[in-house]
Scaffold this active site. Structure first.
Site: not given
Length: 422
Positions: A321, A335, A339, A355, A357, A359
């Site tokens: 994506y 990674g 965020h 994935h 992170c 969120n």
């Protein structure tokens, strides 16, 4: 989880640290408390009397190193002397062929004198040295030597610390090397990596990633308001693989207030602390089972108010994506970020859908972004994956007893302490 080309980050860090090396503090004759392997302290008079190299008093001969007439010496050369057990180098005057005096400091263990800056390539130097035996008797000696030509094969180095910046309490000193430092060379390299803390706090180095990085930290997070002054003094240092250190890197930075983020996968909540007190809680969504977030203590490494996550090359057109992201804070090389994820607000506090992170809502992400700084710690617990050593600045993911095992030099209980004038 999002793809990341680390080489680009390293190049950027190296480009920035090159300027740091030009504007870092000079040494002079000032004393400063240092916490490193075996590090220097300024020279002093001998036994409280004026018996330095400039004194005309007759003193017994002292065998000085480098040997008189030595050629092709590294520009990292230190001035030493052959003394019986308990003896120390106490004072050195090093001059150029033009008679200019070179500034430097004596190591706290008295083993050698370290120039404050790399010597010049292909130049002649003369050193007058005073050493004192265990019995307090002084000896004096002199040597002249010539440094080598500039080497063609060097290592690339980086320092993730910049002048006049303010960092979080978990900011480790991070030195990076490409190619990595061979294990048999790490002790010699570590002896040339100096960290000053004000107020003084003990610390130690820890090598990771096949010698490509070394972290320096204290037993606990830095005290708020601490000043960190660092010198990675590697220019000209010879390695066993035939390479030499490329440059000296220096930086002086400040540690700000205490700000910590703690995430519990069981409750899917982040608790934020300032100066040890809870100031905010917020719901999160972590990595789903197929792409779990890492459990462990991480550090904010970089911040971007706006960026793009592009995983097409990594995951392919079916699973990849391209997404615009706001208020991103990197916490691993692999990674993982904190965020804004407005698309997962309905899941935050309830289930994991990311994935890898952390969120949070756009409102909470902006609040965190405005409050946090590089070097702030975030601890995540209870996920399906443990944080891998070296996947980010993982210096705080080990307790102190385990951390010091990664040092290439012995670390006294509580940490190494010494002194050097930068």
């Amino acid at each position: 989880m999002h793809s990341f080309t680390r080489a680009g980050s390293v190049v950027a860090a190296l480009a920035l640290t090159a300027s740091v090396a030009l504007v870092g503090c000079g040494s002079g004759g000032n004393q400063a408390d240092f916490v490193a392997g075996a590090t220097p302290t300024p020279g002093s008079s001998v036994g409280g009397v004026s018996a330095g190299p400039g004194d005309s008093s007759a003193l017994p001969d002292l065998e000085v190193t480098p040997k008189d007439g030595a050629k092709n010496r590294p520009v990292s050369t230190e001035i030493g002397a052959k003394l019986p057990d308990g003896g120390k180098v106490t004072e050195v005057i090093l001059t150029t062929a033009d008679g200019d005096e070179v500034e430097g400091s004596v190591r706290t263990d008295g083993s050698a004198w370290v120039p404050s800056k790399p010597l010049k390539y292909g130049k002649r130097y003369t050193a007058k040295v005073v050493g004192t035996g265990a019995d307090g008797r002084a000896q004096q000696g002199e040597t002249s030597f010539t440094t080598m030509a500039k080497p063609k094969s060097t290592i690339t180095s980086g320092l993730y610390l910049f002048d006049d910046k303010s960092y979080g309490v978990a900011m480790p000193v991070v030195a990076e090397f490409h190619p990595g430092i061979p294990e048999k060379d790490r002790a010699a390299v570590q002896k040339r990596m100096f960290v000053q803390t004000d107020p003084p706090q003990p610390g130690a180095w820890h090598w990771v990633s096949n010698g490509t990085q070394a972290y320096y930290r204290a037993p606990e997070y830095w005290q708020p308001g601490t000043t960190l002054a660092v010198r990675i003094a590697l220019e000209g240092i010879p390695l066993s693989n035939g390479r030499h250190g490329n440059v000296d890197r220096t930086a002086t930075a400040k540690i700000g207030r205490s700000f910590e983020m703690k995430v519990d996968n069981a409750t899917k909540q982040m608790t934020v602390y300032e100066a040890g007190k809870v100031i905010k809680t917020m719901p999160v969504s972590l990595g789903k089972k197929s792409t779990p977030s890492s459990s462990g203590t991480m550090v904010v490494m970089e911040k971007k108010a706006a960026t793009v996550f592009d995983t097409m090359e990594e995951l392919g057109p079916e699973d990849g994506y391209v997404t615009d992201i706001e208020f991103a804070q990197r916490i691993t090389w692999g990674g993982e970020y904190i965020h804004a994820a407005p698309w997962s607000v309905q899941h935050q506090g309830q289930r994991n859908v990311s994935h890898g992170c952390v969120n949070v809502s756009t409102e909470n992400a902006k609040w965190l972004f405005d409050q946090s700084r590089v070097g702030d710690p975030i601890t995540i617990k209870g996920t399906e994956r443990k944080l891998a050593a070296g996947n980010g600045w993982t210096a705080w993911n080990l307790d102190w007893a385990e951390f010091v095992k990664g040092s290439a030099l012995p670390v006294p209980q509580g940490g190494a302490e010494a002194a050097l004038a930068l």
